[in-house]
Write a protein that holds these residues in place. Structure first.
Motif, PDB file in Angstrom:
ATOM      1  N   UNK A 139      -3.978  12.202   3.523  1.00  0.00           N
ATOM      2  CA  UNK A 139      -5.668  11.794   4.487  1.00  0.00           C
ATOM      3  C   UNK A 139      -5.642   9.847   3.117  1.00  0.00           C
ATOM      4  N   UNK A 140      -5.151  10.540   2.421  1.00  0.00           N
ATOM      5  CA  UNK A 140      -4.626   8.134   1.641  1.00  0.00           C
ATOM      6  C   UNK A 140      -3.923   8.258   2.655  1.00  0.00           C
ATOM      7  N   UNK A 141      -3.049   8.225   3.869  1.00  0.00           N
ATOM      8  CA  UNK A 141      -2.338   7.438   5.229  1.00  0.00           C
ATOM      9  C   UNK A 141      -3.644   7.537   6.031  1.00  0.00           C
ATOM     10  N   UNK A 142      -4.532   8.358   6.067  1.00  0.00           N
ATOM     11  CA  UNK A 142      -5.189   7.908   7.217  1.00  0.00           C
ATOM     12  C   UNK A 142      -6.657   7.373   6.481  1.00  0.00           C
ATOM     13  N   UNK A 143      -6.805   6.543   5.167  1.00  0.00           N
ATOM     14  CA  UNK A 143      -8.293   6.267   4.990  1.00  0.00           C
ATOM     15  C   UNK A 143      -7.399   4.576   5.168  1.00  0.00           C
ATOM     16  N   UNK A 144      -6.087   4.843   4.444  1.00  0.00           N
ATOM     17  CA  UNK A 144      -5.465   3.429   4.888  1.00  0.00           C
ATOM     18  C   UNK A 144      -4.752   2.959   5.546  1.00  0.00           C
ATOM     19  N   UNK A 145      -5.451   3.842   7.217  1.00  0.00           N
ATOM     20  CA  UNK A 145      -4.578   3.383   8.576  1.00  0.00           C
ATOM     21  C   UNK A 145      -3.551   2.766   8.054  1.00  0.00           C
ATOM     22  N   UNK A 146      -3.059   3.691   7.615  1.00  0.00           N
ATOM     23  CA  UNK A 146      -1.018   3.381   7.584  1.00  0.00           C
ATOM     24  C   UNK A 146      -0.409   4.809   8.878  1.00  0.00           C
TER      25      UNK A 146
ATOM     26  N   UNK B 129      -0.197   0.162  -1.367  1.00  0.00           N
ATOM     27  CA  UNK B 129      -0.767  -1.168  -0.950  1.00  0.00           C
ATOM     28  C   UNK B 129      -0.429  -1.957  -0.832  1.00  0.00           C
ATOM     29  N   UNK B 130       1.173  -1.876  -0.705  1.00  0.00           N
ATOM     30  CA  UNK B 130       2.202  -1.899   0.062  1.00  0.00           C
ATOM     31  C   UNK B 130       1.412  -2.792   1.195  1.00  0.00           C
ATOM     32  N   UNK B 131       1.404  -2.164   2.023  1.00  0.00           N
ATOM     33  CA  UNK B 131       0.700  -1.892   3.139  1.00  0.00           C
ATOM     34  C   UNK B 131      -0.640  -2.344   3.875  1.00  0.00           C
ATOM     35  N   UNK B 132      -1.066  -2.336   2.622  1.00  0.00           N
ATOM     36  CA  UNK B 132      -2.531  -2.693   3.085  1.00  0.00           C
ATOM     37  C   UNK B 132      -2.221  -4.322   3.167  1.00  0.00           C
ATOM     38  N   UNK B 133      -1.607  -5.031   1.853  1.00  0.00           N
ATOM     39  CA  UNK B 133      -1.115  -6.324   1.888  1.00  0.00           C
ATOM     40  C   UNK B 133      -0.890  -7.185   2.730  1.00  0.00           C
ATOM     41  N   UNK B 134      -0.447  -6.567   3.434  1.00  0.00           N
ATOM     42  CA  UNK B 134       0.007  -6.957   4.502  1.00  0.00           C
ATOM     43  C   UNK B 134      -0.656  -6.856   5.938  1.00  0.00           C
TER      44      UNK B 134
ATOM     45  N   UNK C 175       8.620   2.707   3.793  1.00  0.00           N
ATOM     46  CA  UNK C 175       7.364   2.313   5.144  1.00  0.00           C
ATOM     47  C   UNK C 175       7.329   3.610   5.854  1.00  0.00           C
ATOM     48  N   UNK C 176       8.062   4.400   6.134  1.00  0.00           N
ATOM     49  CA  UNK C 176       8.536   5.750   6.620  1.00  0.00           C
ATOM     50  C   UNK C 176       6.669   6.683   6.497  1.00  0.00           C
ATOM     51  N   UNK C 177       5.693   6.456   6.195  1.00  0.00           N
ATOM     52  CA  UNK C 177       5.037   7.081   5.958  1.00  0.00           C
ATOM     53  C   UNK C 177       4.917   8.264   7.258  1.00  0.00           C
TER      54      UNK C 177
END
Length: 1212
Positions: free
Chosen positions: A1147-1154, A936-941, A1124-1126
């Motif tokens: 899968x969650x990382x791919x959805x969030x482009x992380x 969520x932090x990654x998305x907010x940035x 943040x080292x996903x």
């Protein structure tokens, strides 16, 4: 016609009652969602959601003193499945480790023969999850392998150890509460015993603390000092100042690092262990009810407090600030920072008596929103915390003393959308916002929360013994449609409890008598007679009560009408085989014969009638011949009515009319007065045989006494077998058909009761003695099984009966009623074989494969347009019985949970977090909380995203964001500074301020050193150095050289301070890590370094955690998430064979482009998905396996082909 079926399967079980004093601390709520507690020598397992007893474990010979569920802080798969493991310890020093599902023991452990004072499962090691640490009195701690029962090591200490507490943030640290003080152990390791004897500190008495008395009117820091006394000293205090056993409990706070809670009867003290100083006090006013126990929470700084009246209070912690100006208890404005705990809500108290007292509480460890309380009378109360959200108008209505609680802005790791379904009461962190929401900016958008306790479950036990028990009439082909296996239990307080033995639940509680129930006899499947006698008066006379009770209506009537006052006490009541007649036997008064159907006295025997010592009705009667005569009369009547012959004589007409009249009367009364028989014995041992028909009693035969028998105490009769027992322990078996008798001396104390087992041709017999019970087979005259008090059991049997043709009922003096097999061996049953009224959510009860399939089913259903809760809707090739069990688990979920699972807006991350909570999987829960937060932090940035993420809660300590962590540490040092009361504390505060970069405040503290202090000169020079330090090259080089030399010569702390003075904190961290101060290095990096330098320090810490001798890879993964080292997280999870977690997180990382897509990343994606597909295939979950094999691309092509071929073969 639809055939009627009835479930008459009765499993062995134990109905429990009141607890003993030893059981006081034997209570634990496991991550698995179940509660275990001790009752005498038994361990009970109950489901708090449905308030049902699931298991009773019987192996201990003495009272259970501790129970602990195993932790679930590891990755679960087929090799390490979800299992219900429980450890219980008793007063004789034995520890038993159970497999609760099957009711079997994994191992038994014994070191000494004294009660275990405390025990705890270790949770921090990735390598082993079977380690159990126990305190064996008086001064020994032993680490056991709880799977094999092997002792790994033991360590003795100088003082008597009462309890211990692990530091949840540092597993190598352990605090022992001893009879004199506290011993801090800092080198705890599973591999070897602690080398040192720990750091011993003493506790001063808090009663001399001014917390109870109003302090002198002072201001500022001095006022705060007066309010709290120093509690921890390295020197032993004087005899007047010390309290040896007044400290009830010691516990680290799981919500804040290095904070400890000490519980005293009238106050709770919060210590900051960095300065060994009290920073908060929760004191009870003089009229308040003292504390018994406190349970601190992890998710929020909350305390659940149990008081001596059974009331549970909830206190929420807050750290007041100088600008608040909130009035304190004295009504004056207090500008000093103070750690206070505000009372937010409380539950109702119980009525405390000599025998009814609250014992202990336990908190739901996963959700922390429910509390279980056990009471000495055997009751278990489940109190749930409920929240209600109010608008801004409600604010400050609760008073000025407390800060407002706010609702969190996110739900399950994601900001709450306006239209998204939200269920706030699933967990504590979903009800109350964290400390970060206390600032005005965020609180302005958050609604206010009010809390309350709600009683959601209540289990009640049997009252105090003695008991009498009587099973309802047995099951027959005629009563199968309305049969219920009901057991009537007469108690010492005059109540009769009726239990349904199919479920083991209380069917009805009837308050019938005013004194102890002496006997019960059933008159039908739904009615019974019970009698009670009061204590004799001076003349030896009593008040007899004989009640006839109808279970359907609950109506109770005095069977003997006005009779019963001032007469000889009743000895027994016996109902005839056909339930027509009742014999009432008195002590020194002739017996009475009653008609049960009409409630009329048929006969009161004459005064010369012999005194009855034992009596039994015969199973033989003439009912069949009477019915045949009645049928013949009906046939004759029918023939006469249809006859066309009109020349009937007057005599024949009169006969028919008489028959019709007799039949109409018979049909009206629905009674046939059949002839029945009974035998009884007198004080001389003579046996009388009497016949009863209507109101006539005829003496049929008298059998002279047997010389080998003493005074006959009981008789049993079934078929052609009559059995007599005497007060000397002899049994006499009469074969009425063969006219032979045989005496058997049992060499036991007197025979008090004999009962035949139900069932045609079943000649088994249970015999009750003074010191136990036996089961005999009267066909072979052989003993089948035996129980003897002191030999194979530690309780005394008070009464016996048969539950069914192969199970016996024992009423015992430990307050329990046991339903056992005929062998009378205590055998625990399988939980999944129980007949439960309400379905229970506990996936641990499923087979390992099935529980993992259910988890995958709830987590992910990407093959359908929407989620389904029907297991039959997926392609899962498994036996129907297993599918049904899985479906039952799905059905057992609450409607709120089902709504969340079916909600299309509920994301994959939220779903993973929800399932981790449902399964009580600690490892997964912490992983998904941290993962969802930092994604969520990654998305907010990201650009064009306006989502603001709340900081991670401070309970995650070094995993929190640096800015929030720094703010928390500054607030903490501010509180420490105010509370300091000695030079040592001042010096520690100055050192911390230097590390935090607060040089001005540090100089002020250094200059406070008095001139007569030996450190005065050093501190003055240090203050000068801090104020004059410049960033010029030569001074920096000199200071760095000095710092390096100091570190090399063993003065690590001083060298680190100097490096921090010249902004070389990165070098300081490197030195700290070199000297194995890894946590201190991480702390310093978060408060002093920029993000890039901090990340370097943390990555070195990750490498250290992954090293073989540390082996804390799961903790390392959490640190990587915070950085943040996903991609590294996915690699590590995959290398650790956590394929399910790796695939879902990827899968969650791919959805969030992380994760950045590259060739190397694509290889990783393929490898992770194909391994997860293979995992699902091994579970038999073909549909899920196929979906992930397709996502794996070329790497999964072979697996896709194989799965599709298997699918086509199955369809054929």
């Amino acid at each position: 016609m639809i055939p009627f079926t009835v479930n008459i399967k009765l499993s062995t079980r134990t109905l429990t009652g009141a607890l003993t004093q030893h059981n006081k601390g034997a209570l634990d709520w496991g991550c698995q969602g179940l509660i275990a507690y001790g009752c005498h020598s038994l361990v009970l397992v109950v489901d708090p959601s449905t308030a049902q007893s699931l298991q009773v474990l019987e192996k201990h010979k003495s009272d259970v003193v501790k129970v602990k569920w195993a932790r679930e802080n590891y990755h679960h798969n087929l090799g390490s499945p979800y299992a219900l493991r429980l450890a219980s310890a008793d007063a004789s020093g034995k520890i038993v480790v159970w497999d609760v599902t099957t009711g079997t023991t994994r191992c038994e452990i014994q070191e000494h023969s004294k009660p275990i004072h405390d025990m705890q499962w270790l949770w921090s090691q990735d390598a082993s999850r079977d380690l159990l640490l126990a305190v064996h009195p008086p001064n020994l701690i032993v680490l056991w392998n709880a799977d094999t029962g092997t002792k790994l090591w033991k360590k003795s200490y100088a003082e008597n150890i009462l309890s211990f507490s692990f530091n949840p943030f540092q597993p190598s640290q352990l605090a022992l509460l001893t009879s004199e003080g506290i011993v801090f152990v800092s080198d705890f390791s599973p591999s070897k015993p602690p080398t040192s004897c720990g750091r011993k500190v003493y506790i001063s008495s808090p009663h001399s603390s001014p917390a109870h008395a109003k302090p002198v009117s002072t201001t500022g820091a001095k006022k705060a000092l007066n309010k709290v006394k120093i509690l921890i000293t390295n020197e032993k205090p004087s005899a007047e100042a010390v309290t040896l056993n007044e400290c009830l409990q010691l516990s680290y706070l799981p919500s804040k690092r290095n904070h400890m809670l000490l519980l005293y009867p009238r106050e709770i003290l919060i210590l900051d262990l960095e300065v060994n100083q009290t920073v908060g006090v929760v004191a009870i006013e003089r009229t308040g009810v003292p504390f018994l126990q406190v349970t601190p929470c992890f998710q929020r700084d909350l305390l659940f407090c149990l008081h001596e009246n059974g009331c549970i209070t909830l206190r929420v912690g807050r750290q007041g600030c100088g600008s608040s100006g909130a009035p304190n208890e004295e009504g004056e404005s207090d500008p000093v920072p103070e750690m206070t705990y505000d009372l937010r809500c409380q539950c109702d108290a119980i009525r405390v008596t000599k025998t009814v007292r609250p014992y202990s509480i336990t908190c739901n460890p996963i959700n922390e929103n429910a509390i279980a309380l056990i009471i000495s009378d055997g009751r278990v109360m489940i109190w749930e915390l409920k929240s209600s959200v109010h608008g801004r108008k409600m604010r400050n209505a609760s008073g000025l003393n407390t800060c407002t609680l706010y609702a969190p802005l996110s739900f399950f790791g994601k900001p709450v959308g306006l239209l998204q379904k939200k269920h706030p009461d699933l967990s504590l962190d979903g009800m109350i916002a964290g400390q970060s929401l206390s600032d005005s900016l965020q609180s302005a958008s958050s609604p206010e929360v009010h809390l309350k306790f709600l009683l959601t479950g209540l289990l009640s036990g049997l009252p105090q013994p003695p008991f009498v028990v009587r099973m309802c009439p047995p099951l027959t082909t005629k009563n199968i449609s309305q049969y219920k296996p009901l057991l009537a239990v007469g108690t010492s307080n005059g109540s009769v409890f009726v239990y349904n033995l199919t479920s083991g639940l209380l069917h009805k509680e009837l308050n019938i008598h005013s004194c102890e129930v002496r006997g019960i006899e059933w008159t039908s499947l739904t009615s019974f007679l019970s009698f009670a006698s009061s204590t004799p008066n001076n003349s030896g006379l009593v008040r007899n009560e004989l009640q006839l009770v109808d279970l359907l209506t609950g109506k109770s009537m005095a069977f003997r009408g006005e009779r019963g006052n001032d007469e000889q006490p009743m000895e027994m009541i016996k109902v005839s085989h056909l339930k027509q007649y009742l014999v009432v036997v008195f002590k020194d008064k002739p017996m009475e014969l009653w008609d049960i159907r009409t409630c009329t006295l048929l006969r009161e025997m004459s005064k010369v009638f012999p005194t009855v010592t034992a009596l039994e009705w015969s199973p033989s009667h003439n009912l069949k011949s009477l019915r045949k005569k009645q049928m013949a009369a009906r046939e004759a009547m029918a023939r006469q009515t249809v006859s066309s012959d009109t020349d009937l004589s007057c005599v024949e007409s009169s006969v028919i009319s008489l028959l019709q009249e007799a039949e109409s009367k018979s049909e009206l009364s629905q009674n046939i007065s059949a002839r029945e028989h009974f035998v009884f014995a007198d004080t001389d041992g003579q046996v009388y045989h009497l016949t009863v028909e209507g109101n006539s009693v005829k003496d049929s035969a008298r059998i002279p006494p047997d010389g080998s028998m003493g005074s006959i105490s009981c008789i049993a009769w079934k078929g052609d077998t009559l059995v007599l027992g005497d007060v000397d322990g002899n049994l006499n078996f009469w074969d009425l058909k063969a006219r032979v008798s045989r005496g058997v001396p049992t060499r036991r104390n007197g025979v008090w009761k004999i009962r035949f087992a139900p069932g045609k041709g079943n000649q088994k017999l249970i015999v009750l003695y003074n010191d136990g019970a036996e089961v005999w087979d009267t066909k072979d005259l052989q003993m089948v099984s035996s129980l003897r008090t002191g030999r194979n059991m530690n309780y005394r049997v008070l009464d016996v009966d048969w539950c069914s043709s192969d199970k016996v009922i024992l009423a015992c003096d430990d307050g329990c009623i046991r339903v056992l097999e005929m062998s009378m061996k205590p055998a625990c049953f399988r939980v999944d074989e129980q007949e439960l009224l309400d379905p229970v959510w506990c996936p641990y009860l499923l087979l390992p494969r099935a529980s993992l399939v259910l988890k995958a089913f709830l987590l992910h259903q990407p093959w359908g347009e929407k989620h389904s809760l029907d297991i039959s809707s997926i392609d899962y090739a498994e036996h129907d019985d297993i599918k049904n069990l899985i479906q039952q688990q799905v059905n057992a979920l609450t409607n709120d949970i089902k709504d969340l699972i079916l909600d299309p807006e509920f994301t994959l991350l939220q779903r993973c977090l929800l399932v981790a909570r449902l399964y009580g999987d600690e490892s997964e829960l912490h992983f998904w909380i941290v993962a969802s937060h930092y994604l969520q932090v990654f998305q907010s940035e990201a650009p064009h995203v306006s989502i603001s993420a709340n900081p991670l809660d401070i309970c995650y300590d070094l995993l929190c964001e640096n800015s929030y962590f720094q703010k928390f540490q500054l607030d903490r040092i501010c509180l420490q500074e105010v509370k300091r009361s000695s030079y040592d504390h001042t010096r520690k505060c100055a050192d911390q301020l230097l590390l935090l970069g607060q040089t001005d405040r540090a100089v002020q503290l250094l200059l406070e050193t008095s001139a007569d202090n030996p450190q005065y000169y050093c501190d003055s020079l240090k203050a000068c150095l801090v104020t004059t330090v410049t960033s010029s090259g030569p001074s920096q080089s000199t200071i760095k050289l000095v710092a390096t030399n100091m570190i090399a010569n063993g003065k690590l702390a001083e060298g680190v301070q100097l490096l921090c003075l010249i902004d070389k904190a990165a070098d300081a961290c490197r030195y700290l890590q070199t000297y194995n101060e890894w946590n201190h290095a991480a702390w310093l990096a978060k408060v002093r370094l920029n993000p890039e330098e901090c990340a370097e320090v943390m990555k070195r810490w990750v490498d250290h955690l992954c090293s073989p001798h540390i082996n804390q890879k799961y903790k390392a993964i959490l640190v990587l998430l915070s950085l943040g080292c996903f991609r590294k997280v996915v690699v590590m999870l995959h290398s650790m064979r956590c394929f399910d977690r790796a695939a879902l997180f990827l899968e969650a990382c791919l959805k969030n482009s992380a994760i950045e897509i590259s060739d190397e990343t694509n290889k990783l994606i393929s490898a992770v998905f194909v391994d997860y597909a293979r995992t699902l295939r091994s579970l038999g979950f073909t549909q899920g396996a196929l979906r992930f094999a397709l996502k794996a691309g070329d790497a999964g092509a072979e697996l896709v082909t194989e799965l599709q071929n298997n699918k086509s073969e199955d369809e054929k």
